[in-house]
Design an enzyme around this catalytic site. Structure first.
Site, PDB file in Angstrom:
ATOM      1  N   HIS A 108       0.825  -1.209   0.000  1.00 42.20           N
ATOM      2  CA  HIS A 108       0.000   0.000   0.000  1.00 42.20           C
ATOM      3  C   HIS A 108       0.859   1.259   0.000  1.00 42.20           C
ATOM      4  CE1 HIS A 108      -4.154  -1.243   0.176  1.00 42.20           C
ATOM      5  NE2 HIS A 108      -3.845  -2.225   1.008  1.00 42.20           N
ATOM      6  N   LEU A 164       5.184 -15.136  -7.861  1.00 44.25           N
ATOM      7  CA  LEU A 164       3.926 -14.873  -7.177  1.00 44.25           C
ATOM      8  C   LEU A 164       2.711 -15.414  -7.931  1.00 44.25           C
ATOM      9  CD1 LEU A 164       4.382 -11.231  -5.822  1.00 44.25           C
ATOM     10  CD2 LEU A 164       4.306 -13.339  -4.515  1.00 44.25           C
TER      11      LEU A 164
END
Length: 470
Positions: A237, A416
């Site tokens: 974030h 990922l």
């Protein structure tokens, strides 16, 4: 749990009965003991001895033989009458045990040896000593009579007591183990809030210590994993905003500097895009690990979703000299599903296959219904013609940032994609696994529970099968 419980119960149950049998048989069948009144045998022995001596002294050996035969019952017992020299009046041989009992016999005292030889010493009115010996045949019928005859209530009570005690002991040991095992399974399935029931920890024994250590270990794991997730989420974030400002700054710098700096700006653009993609994947992974849906749950036509993803992947693969084929014959509905998570899973699996398959080869996607399980499952298979992975890495490739031989970067990946796919599949109560193909290639297999299969349950016409390149 039940196998362990039964093992413990039967071992203790058999051990208890074995010990009881040994004690009872030992008391009855071993050693020499004296029997005194008011025991029935001790009361009857003097009367029987007096009658036997009277018959012998009045009629000789023949009279005693008749007396002996009249007191034998189907050869289950034999009467011997010994004179003062421990010789049978009928000249029958005596066993070594019989001689021992005869020598141990005393005036007015019944002596029993191993439950099947009894001797009683009697002195006649003429002053001659005699020993009356009784041989009993010990067999299972006598023991059964003792247990099932007058001793039946005692036998039943003993069986009930031993069984209840063994059941209680087996449950006392097996139940905590079952509780710890059940909790361990929940933890293995991802429930890090699972704990061993408090009743186990209050036992004050080694199993209670094991339960406390297990809970402590899970607490520590939960703390570490939560810290890791918070770190990834916070970093992701926090970096999105600086990345957005960097993109704006790059656009402004392009206007100010000459075209000679285009190579530098293009390199910066690629790096920023790559970091932005990584941050996006980290946020997606964190959201899926937290089982948080980014879209409203709804019924999803999984076949249509996979077809759309395969079409997009084929468009990208054609630019690399590769292609994607999709084959299905069923319309598969997944109820209460997250379409964004499923799309992300399929995109990562298929694009990973496109990345590694050889140039000029195809990625084969097959979607069908597996009816071999108790409940129908959607079976998605994605096969490539790449180098495959080492056997010991088939499970590890679904872990975040896992690198095979440290060379994932060379293929443009960051480790990922398959981790995101794995979390998305788990969120829908499915499973995912990888298998190497022969001679080369890798197959990713996804199984998802089906809420409704139109083709097989409604009798509607099946979707046309797609087998060519999309």
């Amino acid at each position: 749990m039940h196998r362990l419980f039964l093992k413990i119960f039967f071992w203790y149950w058999l051990t208890a009965w074995g010990m009881i049998a040994i004690v009872l048989l030992g008391i009855r069948l071993t050693g020499m003991r004296q029997v005194s009144a008011p025991n029935m045998y001790a009361t009857v022995a003097p009367i029987l001895a007096a009658e036997a001596v009277k018959a012998y002294e009045s009629g000789g050996a023949e009279a005693f033989a008749r007396f002996s035969q009249g007191n034998d019952h189907e050869r289950e017992r034999q009467l011997f009458l010994l004179d003062g020299f421990n010789k049978d009046v009928l000249s029958r041989p005596l066993s070594a045990d019989g001689l021992r009992v005869a020598q141990a016999a005393k005036d007015g005292q019944l002596v029993v040896f191993r439950g099947h030889i009894a001797a009683y010493k009697f002195v006649s009115s003429s002053g001659h000593p005699y020993i009356l010996m009784l041989y009993l045949k010990s067999d299972l019928r006598q023991i059964a009579d003792a247990l099932l005859g007058g001793g039946l209530p005692f036998t039943l009570s003993l069986i009930l007591l031993v069984t209840v005690l063994c059941l209680g002991l087996a449950y006392h040991i097996a139940w905590p183990i079952h509780s710890i095992q059940s909790t361990a399974r929940r933890v293995a399935q991802g429930d890090l809030k699972a704990r061993v029931p408090p009743s186990v920890s209050r036992r004050f024994d080694e199993l209670a210590a094991l339960a406390k250590d297990f809970d402590s270990m899970v607490n520590r794991l939960d703390s570490l994993i939560q810290t890791q997730k918070k770190l990834l989420n916070s970093v992701s974030h926090e970096l999105r905003s600086p990345l957005a400002r960097i993109n704006i700054s790059l656009a402004l710098l392009r206007k100010r500097f000459s075209r000679d700096s285009d190579d530098l700006f293009q390199r910066l653009d690629r790096d920023v895009v790559r970091i932005d993609l990584l941050m996006g994947q980290l946020l997606t992974l964190s959201r899926l690990e937290a089982r948080f849906s980014s879209a409203e749950r709804q019924d999803v036509d999984f076949a249509q979703l996979v077809e759309e993803v395969a079409a997009d992947a084929n468009f990208e693969a054609e630019a690399l000299g590769k292609f994607v084929t999709f084959q299905t014959s069923d319309s598969i509905i997944l109820r209460n599903a997250d379409p964004d998570a499923l799309r992300s899973a399929c995109e990562n699996i298929i694009r990973n296959a496109v990345r590694f398959t050889r140039q000029g080869s195809d990625v084969q996607i097959v979607l069908e219904v597996d009816r071999s399980a108790p409940h129908p499952l959607a079976l998605l298979s994605v096969r490539d013609h790449g180098p495959g992975v080492p056997e010991d890495s088939l499970e590890a490739i679904f872990e975040p940032f896992y690198r095979i031989n440290g060379d994932v970067e060379a293929m443009g990946g960051n480790g990922l994609g398959l981790a995101i796919a794995s979390e998305a599949i788990r969120m829908h109560r499915g499973t995912i696994r990888a298998e190497n193909l022969q001679p080369t290639g890798l197959e990713i297999i996804v199984l998802l529970p089906i809420a409704h299969d139109i083709a097989s349950h409604r009798g509607a016409p099946a979707k046309p099968e797609h087998s060519a390149a999309i």
